[in-house]
Design an enzyme around this catalytic site. Structure first.
Site, short mmCIF file in Angstrom:
data_model
loop_
_atom_site.label_atom_id
_atom_site.label_comp_id
_atom_site.label_asym_id
_atom_site.label_seq_id
_atom_site.Cartn_x
_atom_site.Cartn_y
_atom_site.Cartn_z
N HIS A 54 -4.31 -2.29 -1.37
CA HIS A 54 -3.28 -2.41 -2.40
C HIS A 54 -2.13 -3.37 -2.07
CE1 HIS A 54 -1.09 1.37 -0.55
NE2 HIS A 54 -1.46 0.50 0.36
N HIS A 55 -2.15 -3.96 -0.86
CA HIS A 55 -1.07 -4.90 -0.50
C HIS A 55 -1.44 -6.37 -0.73
CE1 HIS A 55 1.05 -1.56 1.25
NE2 HIS A 55 0.18 -1.39 2.22
N GLY A 56 -2.69 -6.66 -1.05
CA GLY A 56 -3.10 -8.06 -1.23
C GLY A 56 -2.34 -8.69 -2.39
#
Ligand SMILES: [Zn+2]
Length: 376
Positions: free
Chosen positions: A137-139
């Site tokens: 979820h951080h991309g």
């Protein structure tokens, strides 16, 4: 597979690419995770060939629905040459301590992304899918962040939408804030994003007051966040905020780093808390349910938690004591360079279910919930 009929049973999207893949000897993602879940679910007799699908690797062109061509080219080049220039490192965030150069640094995330894209298609007519390799979820569109090179949750949501799901609720119970997913969907009236994450922790986004233009519900929680508190958050926020939105699809990012034994966060959940969220979202009977993995850096916690997610999705009873084949999978794990890996407690080998970790409900949790509930 007939895409006009709902999936008859939950489907597990896995891959052998995760087995033996490591971000490097000292990186938190040196530990096995998805392969443990595949081995454990098979040892328990819970993963028939009919319920398993090998994840396809996404083509770069398919990733361009959210990621930039320049970034995708840089990732492939870095994998091929196993090096980056300082310019590429600064521009795209790869070749850093968090997001290192490693052997499968394009193929592995492209496989997780391929599964998320496939999940959107396979859920066209409804059903349940578990994709424990997903949840990165951080991309960002042109940048890696927090061990995430691509953002497969965003890609899953775009694929769900392409396959007919207009209204989507995304729930994220990883210990870290879903910054990349928020970049992808903040302000979109057809999505609602709900994140529960540890306060004052990287990436330091996701403040209570950050509404993302109205569709984001960010709940930072204090250290020591326990099962009783998560039960309250589930019943007072996650469930009503999901039901009220009447979604065509629910995506749950089920990061395993919010449990007590995780080395990267300071929350104190047991795995029962995650399973209860899964169960409660199932009970809302959304037409499509996709459960992703996420963080999780203690190899025993991750394997046990996500195997229990699969059990929950299928209605399997979790045995009090694991049968010998499953116990052998857990006994074979190693956690190098971690003090907790030297002498693991016996129940990490013999059980899936943690002892519950109930406790007092902090005022801060109650107060912040009230702020978010007022927006429903
Ligand atoms: Zn995390």
């Amino acid at each position: 597979m007939d895409r006009t009929m709902p999936l008859p049973r939950p489907l597990f999207l896995g891959s052998e690419i995760y087995r033996g893949s490591s971000y490097g000897l000292t990186h938190p993602l040196r530990v096995p995770r998805v392969s443990t879940v595949m081995d454990l679910t098979r040892a328990l007799g819970w993963l028939s060939p009919a319920q398993y699908r090998a994840s396809p690797r996404a083509k770069p062109g398919a990733l361009e629905i959210w990621h930039t061509p320049a970034y995708l080219a840089a990732l492939q080049q870095a994998e091929a040459t196993q090096t980056v220039t300082p310019e590429i490192r600064d521009r795209h965030g790869i070749g850093t301590m968090s997001n290192p150069i490693y052997a499968e640094m394009f193929r592995r995330p492209a496989t997780a992304a391929g599964a998320s894209l496939l999940a959107g298609e396979l859920l066209a007519a409804g059903g349940i899918i578990h994709h424990p390799g997903g949840g990165t979820h951080h991309g960002m569109p042109d940048r890696a962040g927090g061990f995430c090179y691509l953002n497969d949750p965003v890609l899953a949501m775009l694929a769900l939408r392409r396959a007919g799901a207009r209204r989507i609720v995304y729930v994220d119970i990883d210990a870290h804030h879903m910054d990349g997913v928020e970049v992808g969907f903040a302000g979109d009236p057809d999505t609602r994003l709900i994140s529960v994450h540890e306060e004052k922790r990287w990436p330091f986004t996701g403040a209570l007051t950050d509404t993302g233009g109205g569709n984001c519900f960010n709940l930072p929680v204090p250290r020591g966040f326990n099962d009783s508190e998560m039960a309250l958050v589930r019943d007072a926020l996650i469930l009503p905020a999901t039901a009220d939105f009447a979604p065509d699809a629910v995506v749950l990012q089920c990061g395993a780093d919010a449990v007590l034994e995780d080395p990267l966060s300071r929350l104190a959940l047991s795995n029962n808390a995650h399973w209860a969220v899964v169960r409660a979202l199932m009970d809302l009977a959304p037409p499509r349910l996709l459960v992703l993995g996420g963080g999780g850096y203690n190899p025993w916690s991750v394997g046990r938690l996500w195997t229990g997610v699969w059990a929950t999705l299928n209605g399997h009873d979790i045995p009090d004591r694991l049968p010998p084949g499953a116990e052998a999978v857990l006994r074979a794990l190693v956690w190098e360079r971690a003090s907790a890996g030297r002498n693991p407690p016996e129940h990490w080998f013999t059980t899936l279910r943690d002892a519950p970790r109930d406790g007092p409900i902090h005022e801060a949790v109650r107060d912040r919930l009230a702020v978010l509930r007022a927006r429903l």
